[in-house]
Structure formats: structure tokens, C-alpha cells
Write a protein that holds these residues in place. Structure first.
Motif, short mmCIF file in Angstrom:
data_model
loop_
_atom_site.label_atom_id
_atom_site.label_comp_id
_atom_site.label_asym_id
_atom_site.label_seq_id
_atom_site.Cartn_x
_atom_site.Cartn_y
_atom_site.Cartn_z
N MET A 62 0.86 -1.19 0.00
CA MET A 62 0.00 0.00 0.00
C MET A 62 0.89 1.24 0.00
O MET A 62 1.78 1.35 0.83
CB MET A 62 -0.90 0.05 1.24
CG MET A 62 -1.96 -1.00 1.31
SD MET A 62 -3.12 -0.73 2.67
CE MET A 62 -2.08 -0.90 4.13
N ASN A 63 0.64 2.15 -0.94
CA ASN A 63 1.46 3.35 -1.05
C ASN A 63 0.70 4.66 -0.91
O ASN A 63 1.32 5.71 -0.88
CB ASN A 63 2.20 3.35 -2.39
CG ASN A 63 3.10 2.16 -2.55
OD1 ASN A 63 3.85 1.83 -1.63
ND2 ASN A 63 3.03 1.50 -3.68
N THR B 102 -16.61 -3.74 10.03
CA THR B 102 -15.91 -2.55 9.57
C THR B 102 -14.45 -2.90 9.30
O THR B 102 -13.91 -3.85 9.87
CB THR B 102 -15.95 -1.40 10.61
OG1 THR B 102 -15.29 -1.82 11.80
CG2 THR B 102 -17.37 -0.97 10.91
N ALA B 103 -13.83 -2.09 8.45
CA ALA B 103 -12.41 -2.30 8.15
C ALA B 103 -11.76 -0.94 7.96
O ALA B 103 -12.40 0.02 7.54
CB ALA B 103 -12.24 -3.15 6.90
N SER B 104 -10.48 -0.88 8.28
CA SER B 104 -9.68 0.32 8.03
C SER B 104 -8.28 -0.13 7.63
O SER B 104 -7.87 -1.25 7.93
CB SER B 104 -9.64 1.23 9.26
OG SER B 104 -9.01 0.58 10.34
N ALA B 105 -7.56 0.76 6.94
CA ALA B 105 -6.20 0.44 6.53
C ALA B 105 -5.34 1.68 6.68
O ALA B 105 -5.83 2.81 6.57
CB ALA B 105 -6.18 -0.05 5.08
N ASP B 106 -4.06 1.47 6.92
CA ASP B 106 -3.10 2.57 7.07
C ASP B 106 -1.85 2.22 6.27
O ASP B 106 -1.08 1.33 6.66
CB ASP B 106 -2.76 2.76 8.55
CG ASP B 106 -1.88 3.97 8.81
OD1 ASP B 106 -1.13 4.38 7.90
OD2 ASP B 106 -1.94 4.50 9.93
N HIS B 107 -1.66 2.91 5.14
CA HIS B 107 -0.51 2.60 4.29
C HIS B 107 0.82 2.99 4.93
O HIS B 107 1.85 2.39 4.63
CB HIS B 107 -0.66 3.24 2.90
CG HIS B 107 -0.42 4.70 2.85
ND1 HIS B 107 -1.39 5.62 3.17
CD2 HIS B 107 0.68 5.42 2.51
CE1 HIS B 107 -0.91 6.83 3.02
NE2 HIS B 107 0.35 6.75 2.63
N TYR C 119 -2.26 -7.21 -3.00
CA TYR C 119 -1.28 -6.82 -1.97
C TYR C 119 -0.77 -8.06 -1.26
O TYR C 119 -1.45 -9.08 -1.21
CB TYR C 119 -1.94 -5.85 -0.97
CG TYR C 119 -2.47 -4.62 -1.65
CD1 TYR C 119 -1.65 -3.52 -1.87
CD2 TYR C 119 -3.78 -4.57 -2.11
CE1 TYR C 119 -2.13 -2.40 -2.54
CE2 TYR C 119 -4.26 -3.46 -2.78
CZ TYR C 119 -3.44 -2.38 -2.98
OH TYR C 119 -3.90 -1.28 -3.64
N ASP C 120 0.39 -7.96 -0.66
CA ASP C 120 0.92 -9.04 0.16
C ASP C 120 0.38 -8.85 1.57
O ASP C 120 0.38 -7.74 2.10
CB ASP C 120 2.46 -9.01 0.20
CG ASP C 120 3.07 -9.34 -1.15
OD1 ASP C 120 2.50 -10.17 -1.87
OD2 ASP C 120 4.11 -8.74 -1.48
#
Length: 65
Positions: A10-11, A31-36, A61-62
Motif C-alpha cells: 500500500m502506497n 468494519t475495516a480500516s487500513a493505514d498505508h 497486496y501481500d
């Protein structure tokens, strides 16, 4: 239950959105969240950890638990 998985590749915010969309399409995810910047995705719900990793990998993504 809250589960955090490692996500490599993730970039940017678009990458985060792709990961979140993939996770939220999975049955059992509330719910879901992501932080690159940190390289993680956090999920609330009762989805299986292996399934979480699989959908993120299918999104390009890996991932690892």
C-alpha cells in the motif's frame, strides 16, 4: 473481535481504499480500516483471519496475519 493484519504494497490512500473495499465485501466483516504508512489493516467482525489475508492478496497486496 478485532483483527489486525500486515499489508505490504500500500502506497497511498487509493491503496487503502482498495484494501478496505475488499475486506468489507467479505462476509463476517463489520468494519475495516487500513493505514498505508504503518502497513496494516484492522477489521472488526468474526471473519476468519485466513480469509482476510486471502481477500487482501486477491486485491493485489501481500498480506499476513
Amino acid at each position: 473481535m478485532v483483527t489486525t493484519i500486515q499489508v505490504d504494497g500500500m502506497n497511498c490512500g487509493h491503496c487503502e481504499r482498495s484494501v478496505v473495499d475488499a475486506l468489507e465485501d467479505l462476509s463476517g466483516v463489520s468494519t475495516a480500516s487500513a493505514d498505508h504508512e504503518v502497513g496494516t489493516a484492522t477489521v472488526e467482525g468474526d471473519a476468519d483471519t485466513d480469509a482476510l489475508v486471502t481477500v487482501v492478496e486477491d486485491a493485489g497486496y501481500d498480506a499476513s496475519a
